[in-house]
Design a protein around this motif. Structure first.
Motif, mmCIF file in Angstrom:
data_model
loop_
_atom_site.group_PDB
_atom_site.id
_atom_site.type_symbol
_atom_site.label_atom_id
_atom_site.label_comp_id
_atom_site.label_asym_id
_atom_site.label_seq_id
_atom_site.Cartn_x
_atom_site.Cartn_y
_atom_site.Cartn_z
ATOM 1 N N PRO A 1 0.919 -1.109 0.116
ATOM 2 C CA PRO A 1 -0.220 0.167 0.370
ATOM 3 C C PRO A 1 0.646 1.743 -0.083
ATOM 4 N N ARG B 1 0.243 5.550 -0.393
ATOM 5 C CA ARG B 1 -0.633 6.704 -0.321
ATOM 6 C C ARG B 1 0.225 7.300 -0.625
ATOM 7 N N ALA C 1 -0.228 -0.671 -4.282
ATOM 8 C CA ALA C 1 -1.701 -1.002 -4.166
ATOM 9 C C ALA C 1 -1.957 1.029 -3.514
ATOM 10 N N THR C 2 -2.325 1.508 -4.751
ATOM 11 C CA THR C 2 -2.717 3.213 -4.344
ATOM 12 C C THR C 2 -3.555 3.741 -5.425
ATOM 13 N N ASP C 3 -3.633 5.122 -4.725
ATOM 14 C CA ASP C 3 -4.512 5.914 -5.162
ATOM 15 C C ASP C 3 -4.662 6.893 -6.312
ATOM 16 N N THR D 1 -6.847 1.322 -5.751
ATOM 17 C CA THR D 1 -7.451 1.516 -5.250
ATOM 18 C C THR D 1 -8.422 2.590 -4.780
ATOM 19 N N CYS E 1 -9.655 4.716 1.068
ATOM 20 C CA CYS E 1 -9.600 3.555 2.028
ATOM 21 C C CYS E 1 -9.240 4.146 3.532
ATOM 22 N N ARG F 1 -6.868 -1.075 2.129
ATOM 23 C CA ARG F 1 -5.922 -1.252 0.901
ATOM 24 C C ARG F 1 -5.847 -1.993 0.222
ATOM 25 N N GLU G 1 -8.950 -4.217 -0.576
ATOM 26 C CA GLU G 1 -9.425 -3.496 -2.139
ATOM 27 C C GLU G 1 -8.980 -4.912 -2.687
#
Length: 265
Positions: free
Chosen positions: A8, A10, A54-56, A74, A78, A84, A87
């Motif tokens: 993850p 962010r 996993a990132t947004d 994702t 989150c 995350r 997902e």
């Protein structure tokens, strides 16, 4: 058992915005971003079937794909890395263990994760497993120095006779009441920010409300404890390596020093 590592990452970190893209420099001047070093740490683990970031955030996605990582986008909703990872697990079903290697832990040795997965396999009563590392005096004194300066240097863990967690805290626990030499063994365990989940526990996690302990400490793993789930603490060996997570801007120089020590060793 098939194993997936999700990393993850962010951009909008509260304490250190943009930290996945912070450059860490080797002694020879080579620079690599924090997320790249974390991905390389994941790729070095034996017995893993798939590794994804996993990132947004599109900036992190672009940077990760540029060095060859697979990326799963994702939701920006989150609230932490575990959500995350949940997902990711829903998007990529079929894995028997999902590992959360947080994107701020590039110094994580491969054997930490290998031992973690083995520990979860060996304890069917555990729904989640996480590594703990016994602090020597150098590490403990670093924690205490950070706390006196108002910084969070890391998380500590306490556990019972069966190695199932009793509590995790950003304070230094248990209280020791004495000073330790740099190489001296202490009774304090550093919680290493890596998790291995059974899919059912991971899938249930986002549906639980944030409890008062998670709210106060800002520690996502406390949600499992507050909902009566068993978290196994797997003691790992440093083998001469120093371990630290990048939590604050001040940690960049510390981690670069540790990277230099690794290369010399």
């Amino acid at each position: 058992m098939s194993v997936l590592i999700a990393i993850p990452a962010r951009y909008a970190s509260t304490r250190y915005p943009g930290k996945p893209l912070v450059a860490l420099r080797d002694p020879d001047g080579t620079e690599k971003t924090l997320i790249r070093r974390s991905w390389e740490a994941a790729m070095a683990v034996r017995g893993i079937d798939r590794v994804v970031v996993a990132t947004d955030d599109d900036r992190i996605r672009t940077a990760a794909e540029a060095f060859g990582a697979e990326v799963v986008m994702t939701s920006p909703d989150c609230r932490n890395g575990t959500e995350r990872c949940a997902e990711v697990a829903a998007a990529l079903p079929g894995f028997e263990i999902v590992v959360n290697l947080q994107g701020d832990a590039p110094l994580t040795p491969a054997w930490f994760i290998e031992d973690l997965v083995a520990g979860l396999r060996e304890d069917p009563s555990a729904e989640v497993a996480t590594p703990v590392l016994r602090c020597d005096g150098r590490a403990l004194n670093g924690f205490l120095t950070d706390r006196r300066a108002g910084r969070v240097g890391g998380t500590t863990a306490v556990f019972g006779a069966t190695r199932h967690a009793l509590y995790f805290s950003k304070e230094v626990i248990p209280y020791t009441g004495r000073a330790y030499g740099d190489a001296e063994e202490t009774p304090v365990f550093h919680h290493v920010g890596v998790y291995a989940y059974r899919p059912a526990a991971l899938a249930a996690y986002p549906s639980w409300p944030i409890g008062p302990l998670e709210e106060l400490e800002g520690l996502e793993q406390l949600r499992f404890l507050e909902n009566g789930r068993s978290v196994l603490c797997v003691e790992v060996e440093a083998r001469g390596r120093q371990f630290w997570e990048l939590n604050n801007p001040e940690d960049v120089a510390r981690i670069e020093t540790m990277l230099a020590e690794m290369q010399r060793g």
